[in-house]
Scaffold this active site. Structure first.
Site, mmCIF file in Angstrom:
data_model
loop_
_atom_site.group_PDB
_atom_site.id
_atom_site.type_symbol
_atom_site.label_atom_id
_atom_site.label_comp_id
_atom_site.label_asym_id
_atom_site.label_seq_id
_atom_site.Cartn_x
_atom_site.Cartn_y
_atom_site.Cartn_z
ATOM 1 C CB CYS A 284 112.786 89.651 -28.242
ATOM 2 S SG CYS A 284 110.716 90.010 -28.283
ATOM 3 C CG HIS A 342 111.230 85.465 -28.763
ATOM 4 N ND1 HIS A 342 112.225 86.512 -28.256
ATOM 5 C CD2 HIS A 342 112.267 84.525 -29.213
ATOM 6 C CE1 HIS A 342 113.163 86.164 -28.403
ATOM 7 N NE2 HIS A 342 113.446 85.227 -29.147
ATOM 8 C CG ASP A 365 116.572 85.060 -30.693
ATOM 9 O OD1 ASP A 365 116.743 86.472 -30.388
ATOM 10 O OD2 ASP A 365 115.984 84.245 -30.038
ATOM 11 C CG ASP A 407 104.038 68.730 -26.561
ATOM 12 O OD1 ASP A 407 103.745 69.330 -27.659
ATOM 13 O OD2 ASP A 407 104.200 67.418 -26.366
#
Length: 721
Positions: A284, A342, A365, A407
């Protein structure tokens, strides 16, 4: 633009002797110094100068017109050169001559591209058109970029310090590791290295959009939203002749290990040399940093951003699930994952396609995770849309929102069924960092992505209290749906009484101090008995290596202990993992997951606590004699050393020094044995061939370790003689 007529050889007398693009002066004026020594590089919406030198008959404005033509593929625009700039249309190409621009056999022409010109390499033609004679000349090539200095440009950035950092700077910092003890790694964007500009333009030329419809692609390249979407897809190689192939585990021997890269230029050079075959390998931070390089070259302000505890929500329910064994070992049962960190890029632009309120930083991204519009890319997504939870905003807002605000549902599994579960609403996106302007200190962007979240959703009771029916309804971030124990394909989670309320136990796990390679890892488990009865407990502790993208590896240390705790008592447990227990598994910057499961032996209730951390590596010292600012093409000396601060002798010690643009190849120092407190040292002669920021890197390893145990970097600033 209109269709380009076919232009034959010059007709009439060959009067035009030379076309001078005034590269040095134009580059200073357009803030493009260093991007190319071969081509004129200018920014749209701002005039640049071209000087025409004649021999023989001089141009006579009373007898013939001087016409300039810019050519892009099958499109072109002609400009009648006028005297004085009389408020030309900012949306059309224009050319003019100022008083004093005509001399003996010389004419200086000022050219201005429309503010929404396409980013590309153009051809400039010069035409003389008289009543009885016409002649045409190919003047040469120039490159046109976006203009963040121009208010009318969609990428306009009003602050000088920001433009210096996010457009002109060739140096960045990537923050890696965990939110508990992150580390930083320098990166050279390398936009001033020879050949980088050409590689960035070539990415556009071999994109599927260009290969399928050149004219349409050229026309759309005026839009930074379009540019960022094309480049995002081209940085990875999943759908096209892209730049980088990703690999997250296994063997890297047929390429370069992602952690060995320290700059973008080498990657871009290799891709150009391979004629479009992808460079191996990226992860990444490599995808994001190379994307940042390309966007800065094209004139779009960009920066690299790290999200700690980033969720990869594979099923779009804004929930990521983690499964653990009854003794605390993380299990690879979920399609979702939570990356310890990330890295993506943010690009600065207005978004007229969706509205003025979405202007500013946009997430782009390039790491190939999920498809967007049928292609592996993500964004541009307005950061403000993420913060405000406008999840339908183009592009990919819901996926990126989950990355920073999903979550986490942690479940303990025994005999194929969920026996306990807890929901954590604050774990994901705990920190979001980028490099500060003019400093290596991180700037915290967390608040720009996330509003204050609701308190932790209470945890579920142990298995056995609910109906075993599996529901598959999807749920939004504020409307959770049902969950059933034993169903691994759950879509959402209901709020329930906290685990502490049900079990009467509260458990915390902390990592003490700063864990360092070669030293013991110190842990503290605190158990609070909230009930009025004595509890007989079993404590299970588990430590395992974890890939940064969330994939669990085999456990390397376990502890099991029976305990007794009195009513309303706090019990503190200290644990230590010695180097002998982990050194054959862990190395430089590795990430460790520690988990504890406390089980009530009578009620069978369980409570889980978990923590991730990375090991700090011992320091390698790098010093440049005379300071870190060196002159180009002048030899300097750097001293690299490593002192063994471990409590044991290291066999087969190797110190390796590299420096792209400073050293030819690798240089090594070796010692058969390196005893405690002894130092291994290497002196190297460095010389820079070009200006800008360079990096010296050094790594240390020894025979008893399977990988590098320490890696360090050192900035060197190269100035003119």
């Amino acid at each position: 633009m209109e269709s380009t007529p076919q232009t034959g050889p010059p007709r009439g007398q060959n009067r035009l002797q030379l076309v001078n693009f005034d590269i040095q002066e134009n580059h200073i004026s357009h803030e493009t110094q260093g991007l190319s020594n071969k081509y004129l590089v200018v920014r749209r919406g701002k005039p640049f100068k071209v000087t025409l030198r004649f021999h023989g008959r001089m141009w006579n404005p009373k007898q013939e017109y001087l016409v300039l033509q810019v050519v892009l593929g099958e499109m072109s625009a002609k400009m009648l050169v006028r005297f004085y700039n009389k408020g030309s249309d900012p949306h059309k190409w224009s050319a003019w001559i100022n008083p004093g621009d005509i001399g003996h056999c010389v004419v200086t022409v000022h050219i201005c591209a429309p503010v929404l010109s396409s980013v590309a390499q153009y051809r400039l033609m010069v035409h003389f058109e008289g009543a009885h004679e016409r002649s045409s000349y190919v003047a040469g090539l120039f490159v046109l970029l976006c203009n963040p200095w121009l208010k009318e440009d969609p990428v306009y950035m009003p602050n000088d310090a920001q433009r210096e950092e996010y457009v002109k700077s060739d140096y960045g910092v990537i923050y890696m590791g965990t939110d508990l003890n992150y580390n930083q790694r320098p990166w050279l964007f390398g936009q001033y290295e020879p050949g980088v500009l050409e590689a960035c333009l070539q990415l556009l030329q071999v994109s599927p959009q260009h290969l399928s419809n050149r004219r349409k692609d050229y026309a759309l390249r005026a839009d930074p939203t379009y540019l960022s979407r094309v480049i995002c897809a081209m940085v990875n190689s999943n759908d096209d002749m892209g730049l980088l192939e990703g690999r997250w585990k296994g063997n890297y021997k047929d390429g370069v290990k992602p952690t060995d890269w320290s700059g973008s230029a080498d990657i871009l050079h290799r891709w150009m040399a391979s004629k479009g075959n992808p460079v191996r390998y990226g992860q990444c931070w490599v995808f994001a940093s190379v994307l940042c390089t390309v966007m800065r070259v094209l004139g779009i302000p960009s920066r690299v951003v790290t999200v700690f505890n980033a969720a990869h929500d594979s099923d779009g329910d804004l929930i990521a699930e983690e499964f653990y064994s009854s003794t605390g070992e993380r299990l690879g049962l979920s399609k979702d994952s939570v990356w310890n960190f990330h890295v993506w890029a943010e690009c600065w632009m207005r978004r007229p396609d969706i509205g003025a309120q979405y202007a500013g930083w946009q997430v782009v991204d390039a790491t190939p995770q999920e498809k967007s519009g049928g292609v592996y890319r993500c964004g541009p997504c307005p950061v403000v849309a993420i913060q405000r939870r406008f999840l339908n905003t183009p592009y990919d807002t819901a996926f990126i929102y989950a990355s920073v605000d999903a979550d986490i549902v942690r479940m303990i599994v025994r005999s194929g069924k969920v026996v306990a579960k807890k929901v954590d609403t604050k774990w994901v996106g705990r920190l979001i960092f980028t490099k500060s302007i003019g400093s290596d200190v991180p700037e915290d962007l967390t608040d720009s992505y996330k509003k204050q979240k609701r308190p932790n959703v209470p945890a579920m009771a142990p298995y056995g209290n609910y109906s075993p029916v599996c529901h598959s309804s999807r749920a939004g971030p504020d409307m959770p749906g049902p969950f059933v124990e034993g169903c691994y394909a759950s879509q959402a989670v209901m709020p329930h009484a906290s685990m502490a309320d049900v079990s009467g136990l509260d458990v915390t796990l902390t990592v003490d101090g700063e864990p360092t390679v070669g030293k013991s890892i110190e842990l503290t488990v605190k158990i609070t008995n909230l009930s009025n009865s004595t509890r007989l407990l079993m404590e299970h502790l588990n430590a395992q290596l974890k890939e940064f993208n969330g994939s669990p590896a085999k456990s390397f240390w376990k502890s099991h202990q029976e305990l007794s705790i009195q009513p309303l008592e706090d019990l503190t447990r200290q644990h230590s993992i010695s180097p002998s227990k982990y050194e054959s598994f862990l190395a430089d910057d590795d990430i460790v997951k520690i988990s504890v499961v406390i089980k009530d032996l009578k009620t069978k209730e369980r409570v889980l606590a978990t923590q991730d951390f990375n090991l700090r590596s011992p320091k390698i010292n790098i010093e440049v004699e005379g300071g870190d600012s060196i002159q180009v093409k002048k030899e300097h000396t750097a001293i690299v050393s490593f002192t063994n601060e471990l409590n044991k002798t290291l066999s087969g010690a190797i110190l390796i020094v590299e420096g792209h643009g400073l050293l030819q190849g690798k240089q090594e120092a070796r010692l058969t044995v390196l005893r405690p407190d002894e130092t291994i040292e290497k002196k190297v002669a460095i010389m820079a061939s070009s200006l800008g920021t360079k990096l010296l890197s050094a790594s240390f390893s020894h025979r008893d370790s399977s990988s590098v145990i320490s890696r360090s970097f050192h900035k060197v600033f190269v100035t003119a003689q």
